[in-house]
Scaffold this active site. Sequence first.
Site, short mmCIF file in Angstrom:
data_model
loop_
_atom_site.label_atom_id
_atom_site.label_comp_id
_atom_site.label_asym_id
_atom_site.label_seq_id
_atom_site.Cartn_x
_atom_site.Cartn_y
_atom_site.Cartn_z
CB THR A 1 -1.02 0.04 1.27
OG1 THR A 1 -1.96 -0.84 1.01
CG2 THR A 1 -1.83 1.23 1.33
CB SER B 1 1.56 -7.88 1.33
OG SER B 1 0.35 -7.44 1.77
CB THR C 1 -0.48 -3.83 6.18
OG1 THR C 1 -1.46 -3.45 5.52
CG2 THR C 1 0.49 -2.33 6.34
CG ASP C 2 -3.89 -6.83 3.51
OD1 ASP C 2 -4.50 -6.69 4.64
OD2 ASP C 2 -4.09 -6.36 2.71
#
Length: 159
Positions: free
Chosen positions: A10, A52, A81-82
């Site tokens: 992101t 990700s 972040t995922d």
Amino acid sequence: MIQIFTTGGTIDKVYFDANSEFEIGESLVPELLAESNIHKGYQLQGLLRKDSLEMTDEDRVLVREAVTACGSKRILITHGTDTMAETAQALSSMNDKTIVLTGAMQPARMRRSDSVFNIGFAWAAVQLLPPGVYIAMNGEVFEAGAVRKNLKAQRFERT
């Protein structure tokens, strides 16, 4: 010298009005560092440009190989972040270097992004923490293997 590897996520997303979706663009990490008044003391290398959620085990092997081959003892990795916690876990046996993963909940190109803060925080963390693998997000440091992303709350938390 701190080695910075970018993998996409992101933090580097760009919104294209023509197709109404985000895509990973050129990394803004150099601009984010400059905005934090960090102009030297690092080397930057792009490894991947992926969301990700699209990262595979093979991608994590690529990241691990890059970290292993790197001569620096302090490494910062920007990551989506995922699945950041999964990549941190995949690197967790690397105890001879200080490895810090960070990213953003909002693209760096957006006005209210947490990216500048997270990059600055991760920059400090990678210099101060002992060898190990960590996630530095939104003012907190988490050890690899003891963290998860709480999607509903949009934050990381200890497990």
